[in-house]
Design a protein around this motif. Structure first.
Motif, PDB file in Angstrom:
ATOM      1  N   ARG A   1      13.332  24.755  14.810  1.00  0.00           N
ATOM      2  CA  ARG A   1      13.902  26.053  14.441  1.00  0.00           C
ATOM      3  C   ARG A   1      12.976  26.750  13.446  1.00  0.00           C
ATOM      4  N   LEU A   2      12.682  28.040  13.675  1.00  0.00           N
ATOM      5  CA  LEU A   2      11.817  28.810  12.788  1.00  0.00           C
ATOM      6  C   LEU A   2      12.652  29.432  11.672  1.00  0.00           C
ATOM      7  N   HIS A   3      12.053  29.554  10.492  1.00  0.00           N
ATOM      8  CA  HIS A   3      12.734  30.217   9.387  1.00  0.00           C
ATOM      9  C   HIS A   3      11.945  31.463   8.991  1.00  0.00           C
ATOM     10  N   LYS A   4      12.627  32.417   8.410  1.00  0.00           N
ATOM     11  CA  LYS A   4      12.019  33.702   8.038  1.00  0.00           C
ATOM     12  C   LYS A   4      11.155  33.519   6.797  1.00  0.00           C
ATOM     13  N   ILE A   5       9.887  33.978   6.858  1.00  0.00           N
ATOM     14  CA  ILE A   5       8.978  33.855   5.716  1.00  0.00           C
ATOM     15  C   ILE A   5       8.583  35.218   5.150  1.00  0.00           C
ATOM     16  N   GLY A   6       8.976  36.270   5.805  1.00  0.00           N
ATOM     17  CA  GLY A   6       8.624  37.605   5.333  1.00  0.00           C
ATOM     18  C   GLY A   6       8.879  38.616   6.432  1.00  0.00           C
ATOM     19  N   GLU A   7       8.499  39.868   6.183  1.00  0.00           N
ATOM     20  CA  GLU A   7       8.674  40.905   7.186  1.00  0.00           C
ATOM     21  C   GLU A   7       7.716  42.045   6.904  1.00  0.00           C
ATOM     22  N   ASP A   8       7.384  42.786   7.945  1.00  0.00           N
ATOM     23  CA  ASP A   8       6.592  43.998   7.819  1.00  0.00           C
ATOM     24  C   ASP A   8       7.532  45.175   8.026  1.00  0.00           C
TER      25      ASP A   8
END
Length: 150
Positions: A83-90
């Motif tokens: 499962r991937l986790h959120k590390i940031g956003e643009d």
């Protein structure tokens, strides 16, 4: 002399410059007294000057914002199915128009990474724009063109 009239003109200029009188350099004229830069500059009493506000590429805060979140197709790690986790956003903003209404469309593209491996970051692709890296949406450009030429 070899190349014609232009080189002869240069020779005349050099002779005229050498004929200048440079006697004042030889007479030992006393130099001017140095300025007194050691004293602190006095500031006039009053209100301190405020720092200038600059708006470099930011859209006004008072305009309403409509957020659109673009998620990637899959949120599972491509190599280990973890499962991937959120590390940031643009976040990118463009100025949009609904006739007589201006608003800001925010496109948020979260970045996901796997905790199990260090293979890479997954993120949705950027939506194409009419003007590459511009701050105007297709609706705003259409509105401007129609208003100008119709």
């Amino acid at each position: 002399m070899i190349f014609g009239k232009r080189s002869e003109r240069l020779a005349v200029l050099v002779d005229e410059q050498l004929a200048l009188e440079l006697d004042d350099l030889e007479t030992g004229v006393t130099p001017a007294a140095p300025a007194n830069d050691d004293a602190a500059a006095t500031k006039p009493a009053g209100k301190p000057r405020k720092k200038a506000r600059r708006n470099i590429g930011a859209l006004p805060k008072h305009l309403p914002r409509c957020e659109q979140v673009l998620e990637p197709d899959a949120t599972a790690c491509p190599c280990c199915d973890g499962r991937l986790h959120k590390i940031g956003e643009d976040v990118s903003e463009v100025l949009d128009v609904i006739p007589a209404i201006l608003r800001v469309l925010r496109t948020i593209r979260p970045k996901y990474a796997c905790r199990g491996c260090t293979d890479g970051v997954v993120q949705a692709k950027v939506l194409p724009r009419l003007i590459e890296s511009g701050m105007a949406s297709t609706a705003l450009v259409t509105h401007v063109v129609v208003s100008k030429f119709a």
